[in-house]
Scaffold this motif. Sequence first.
Motif, PDB file in Angstrom:
ATOM      1  N   PHE B  85       0.822  -1.214   0.000  1.00 42.69           N
ATOM      2  CA  PHE B  85       0.000   0.000   0.000  1.00 42.69           C
ATOM      3  C   PHE B  85       0.848   1.252   0.000  1.00 42.69           C
ATOM      4  O   PHE B  85       1.887   1.315   0.633  1.00 42.69           O
ATOM      5  N   ARG B  86       0.330   2.233  -0.732  1.00 42.26           N
ATOM      6  CA  ARG B  86       0.900   3.577  -0.649  1.00 42.26           C
ATOM      7  C   ARG B  86      -0.143   4.457   0.010  1.00 42.26           C
ATOM      8  O   ARG B  86      -1.330   4.373  -0.321  1.00 42.26           O
ATOM      9  N   ILE B  87       0.316   5.283   0.914  1.00 40.80           N
ATOM     10  CA  ILE B  87      -0.625   6.088   1.688  1.00 40.80           C
ATOM     11  C   ILE B  87      -0.633   7.508   1.157  1.00 40.80           C
ATOM     12  O   ILE B  87       0.407   8.164   1.107  1.00 40.80           O
ATOM     13  N   HIS B  88      -1.816   7.971   0.735  1.00 36.61           N
ATOM     14  CA  HIS B  88      -1.939   9.357   0.284  1.00 36.61           C
ATOM     15  C   HIS B  88      -2.336  10.190   1.494  1.00 36.61           C
ATOM     16  O   HIS B  88      -3.351   9.907   2.124  1.00 36.61           O
ATOM     17  N   ILE B  89      -1.547  11.173   1.816  1.00 33.54           N
ATOM     18  CA  ILE B  89      -1.881  12.039   2.942  1.00 33.54           C
ATOM     19  C   ILE B  89      -2.998  12.976   2.476  1.00 33.54           C
ATOM     20  O   ILE B  89      -2.845  13.688   1.483  1.00 33.54           O
ATOM     21  N   PRO B  90      -4.137  12.963   3.166  1.00 29.01           N
ATOM     22  CA  PRO B  90      -5.278  13.780   2.693  1.00 29.01           C
ATOM     23  C   PRO B  90      -4.945  15.271   2.734  1.00 29.01           C
ATOM     24  O   PRO B  90      -4.282  15.747   3.651  1.00 29.01           O
ATOM     25  N   GLY B  91      -5.402  15.960   1.719  1.00 28.44           N
ATOM     26  CA  GLY B  91      -5.197  17.399   1.653  1.00 28.44           C
ATOM     27  C   GLY B  91      -3.825  17.810   1.185  1.00 28.44           C
ATOM     28  O   GLY B  91      -3.518  18.980   1.055  1.00 28.44           O
ATOM     29  N   LYS B  92      -2.949  16.848   0.951  1.00 31.66           N
ATOM     30  CA  LYS B  92      -1.598  17.191   0.500  1.00 31.66           C
ATOM     31  C   LYS B  92      -1.238  16.314  -0.682  1.00 31.66           C
ATOM     32  O   LYS B  92      -1.941  15.382  -1.026  1.00 31.66           O
ATOM     33  N   ASP B  93      -0.114  16.620  -1.261  1.00 38.19           N
ATOM     34  CA  ASP B  93       0.336  15.831  -2.408  1.00 38.19           C
ATOM     35  C   ASP B  93       1.298  14.723  -2.014  1.00 38.19           C
ATOM     36  O   ASP B  93       1.850  14.053  -2.865  1.00 38.19           O
ATOM     37  N   ILE B  94       1.476  14.558  -0.695  1.00 34.48           N
ATOM     38  CA  ILE B  94       2.482  13.591  -0.254  1.00 34.48           C
ATOM     39  C   ILE B  94       1.944  12.169  -0.381  1.00 34.48           C
ATOM     40  O   ILE B  94       0.784  11.891  -0.040  1.00 34.48           O
ATOM     41  N   ILE B  95       2.770  11.303  -0.893  1.00 31.30           N
ATOM     42  CA  ILE B  95       2.426   9.879  -0.948  1.00 31.30           C
ATOM     43  C   ILE B  95       3.533   9.117  -0.252  1.00 31.30           C
ATOM     44  O   ILE B  95       4.715   9.267  -0.585  1.00 31.30           O
ATOM     45  N   ILE B  96       3.149   8.323   0.740  1.00 29.81           N
ATOM     46  CA  ILE B  96       4.149   7.547   1.481  1.00 29.81           C
ATOM     47  C   ILE B  96       4.264   6.170   0.823  1.00 29.81           C
ATOM     48  O   ILE B  96       3.269   5.475   0.654  1.00 29.81           O
ATOM     49  N   ASP B  97       5.480   5.807   0.471  1.00 27.95           N
ATOM     50  CA  ASP B  97       5.684   4.538  -0.235  1.00 27.95           C
ATOM     51  C   ASP B  97       5.702   3.347   0.710  1.00 27.95           C
ATOM     52  O   ASP B  97       5.154   2.301   0.423  1.00 27.95           O
ATOM     53  N   GLN B  98       6.384   3.530   1.797  1.00 24.30           N
ATOM     54  CA  GLN B  98       6.612   2.402   2.694  1.00 24.30           C
ATOM     55  C   GLN B  98       5.514   2.385   3.744  1.00 24.30           C
ATOM     56  O   GLN B  98       5.286   3.396   4.422  1.00 24.30           O
ATOM     57  N   TYR B  99       4.824   1.275   3.865  1.00 18.32           N
ATOM     58  CA  TYR B  99       3.779   1.194   4.875  1.00 18.32           C
ATOM     59  C   TYR B  99       4.435   1.172   6.243  1.00 18.32           C
ATOM     60  O   TYR B  99       5.313   0.365   6.500  1.00 18.32           O
ATOM     61  N   PRO B 100       4.025   2.063   7.158  1.00 21.81           N
ATOM     62  CA  PRO B 100       4.729   2.154   8.442  1.00 21.81           C
ATOM     63  C   PRO B 100       4.235   1.112   9.432  1.00 21.81           C
ATOM     64  O   PRO B 100       3.161   0.519   9.246  1.00 21.81           O
ATOM     65  N   THR B 101       4.992   0.927  10.491  1.00 24.05           N
ATOM     66  CA  THR B 101       4.525   0.040  11.560  1.00 24.05           C
ATOM     67  C   THR B 101       3.468   0.748  12.387  1.00 24.05           C
ATOM     68  O   THR B 101       2.550   0.126  12.893  1.00 24.05           O
ATOM     69  N   ASP B 102       3.633   2.054  12.519  1.00 23.16           N
ATOM     70  CA  ASP B 102       2.651   2.810  13.284  1.00 23.16           C
ATOM     71  C   ASP B 102       2.014   3.852  12.374  1.00 23.16           C
ATOM     72  O   ASP B 102       2.561   4.920  12.143  1.00 23.16           O
TER      73      ASP B 102
END
Lengths: 261, 518
Positions: B85-102
């Motif tokens: 999974f890639r996480i899209h931060i709502p309201g921003k253009d940031i996409i996190i590639d690595q799924y975090p532990t927390d």
Amino acid sequence: MPQNEYIERHTKLHGKRLDHEERTRKKAAREGHKQSENAQNLRGLRAKLYAKERHAQKIQMRKQIKQHEERNVKGAADEKEPANPVPAYLLDRANPTSAKALSSQIKNKRAEKAARFSVPIPKVKGISEEELFKVVKTGKKIAKKSWKRVVTKPTFVGPDFTRRPVKYERFIRPMGLRYKKANVTHPTLNVTVQLPILGVKKNPSNPLYTQLGVLSKGTIIEVNVSDLGIVTASGKIAWGRYAQITNNPENDGCLNAVLLV
Amino acid sequence: MATVLPPPPKRQRREEIERTQLQQDVSPLLATDLGSFKANFVDGDGNQMTDVIEINFADATEKNVSMLLNTLLGRDREDFTPYRFRIHIPGKDIIIDQYPTDLLALLQKNGVTNPFETTITLSAEPQAVFRVQAVSRMAHRIPGHGQPILACQFSPQSSSRLATGSGDNTARIWDTETGTPKFTLKGHTGWVLGVSWSPDGTKLATCSMDKTVRIWDPETGKPISEFKGHAKWVLAVAWEPYHLWRDGSARLASASKDGTVRIWVVNTGRTEHVLSGHKGSVSCVRWGGQGEGVIYTGSHDKSVRVWDAVKGTLLHNMTSHGHWVNHIALSSDHAIQTGYFDHTKDVPTTEEGKRQKARERFEAAAKIQGKVAERCISASDDFTMYLWDPTNHGTKPVSRLLGHQNKVNHVQFSPDGTTIASAGWDNHTKLWNARDGKFMKSLRGHVAPVYQCAWSADSRLLVTGSKDCTLKVWNVRTGNMAMDLPGHEDEVYAVSWASDGKMVASGGKDKAVRTWRN
């Protein structure tokens, strides 16, 4: 402005002498004559200092000339094929193998059984014990039984060696005849580098000489090749490799060897 | 003997020391109810996959979320696809590639003040359902070639056929199952610099220093044809993607030192186009499957050019590099090379079916955000790489990949198109995100320049061949060395991983082909 830069200041204010260019040119032109005169006429300490300075200059000059010459060498003709097959991505590159000193030619030779034990100098003149050792005859006890020997040939002595007490030291290896480095030639690359000696592997004349680290012609020594970037089959940087001594160190005052790959 | 890895970089050591000195904050672990968030699953193209669902933060590990998504999609347990999974931060253009532990902490760190009420978009990337195991031992050492091996490639059909090209002017086909030579392809009068299987596995093209390209029948080992025309060495060849084959014949592009690329019609031997324009030796050629076909070339004149394969005209000329371009790779390379063969091993029976399947595979590999947009990466002597998207961005690079400390020799997209691996003369292999060109990991362990790298078909492993006589297998996820494979007696020039993942083949200066398996 620093006080001592008054000449620069003056030049900035008033400019250079009108004949400045000509004077510097003439000075430069006479430089050779001046040097020659100094070389011929100086005497004593001045002559010594002058000669030393000139010597250093000349070395510098030769080095520079050599550099220029190397730079002026035209690149190899385009269509000429490299000697050893290389993949497409290495084709047009300047030969990067100079540092890497492994030749498959020698490796292949080693793969044959008979060649495994072949060395560049197969036959070596033996050294008799009478020739190698001088009997020490100083001191009452020692002279009486004559058990102490001095090694008369160059030796390699390990870095952590300490001499035994006089009473127990049977072989003396003189400091002046010890060697730490060897000029090792890589046979296929034809490059010579000075490398630290790690140990004496075998002196063909006598196992005792091996133990003592006697360096004579034909002796196999181990040298530290980590600078050359040779890689072992398991993918690590090779550290020690064997080399055979090719000159008579006691005659030449230096140690020349050829690398056995 | 295991390779001694270089000590970790200073930053890593410092972080480790800091970690050991800090008291671990256990309060989130103790809190039983962390609340929940709403997850909106989208696929790679941004289409919603299921209804929005509420997930408890405490349970939101990647594995659990992956399982949940599979259940929501109504799949049987046997058909579960692993997702990342890639996480899209709502309201921003940031996409996190690595799924975090927390996940909660990550959201708060990125300025999501109240994660419990926001809907978080998770883009799900399906992973390969099959898994390739890391090769761990030498299966065969097959002598035969009289000179160093310069190129090798597995047949797209299966791992049982391998072709190698050598400095002894022959190419050879090997039966890797038994470790025996199958055919010796004699005919060239210069070193064979490249071998390439056609995507359907029925032909083999070799290019050579004798300025010719030859086509062989791998079933019988007989020559089919010889293409003459280049004025200098032919350095590389590329086959037309299977789904673009026209008039019952494949086409072949060959790149030469004389600065031209020639396109040949394989069945007739006719030169269809001569793509001239490069001012230096053309080091690499790739045939993309975009539209009617696009040819990408990289050259020693510092440019990457894109050509129309049908018309033979120049589309783009990209000149950002400061030195030779050594190698180029496409995001769809793997799909194009393997044509209609995939891990399921069912090959369509009809010509039309094959073509359809090849097209589907290509589009799946090249698709970004619903559009088929093939990407290209070029590695150069100027220590950098450029990621290009000629379809959308024209001659403007998507990004510049900085980080190598010496010339970059080889670059490769992972088969799923998400990661780029680059190998260079600085002894490192580096991994980059293929979407935006961000640096991911450095794979350190080789002690000499890394010449080649090859991906496993599931994109989870990478094998690198180096001047230091070893192959190393890397785990891409963690960046650790999975396996060290010494065995070669000299430099490794060519390495290839079979498309079914069973075998790795390598060849080099020590003249013997080696195959490796797990």
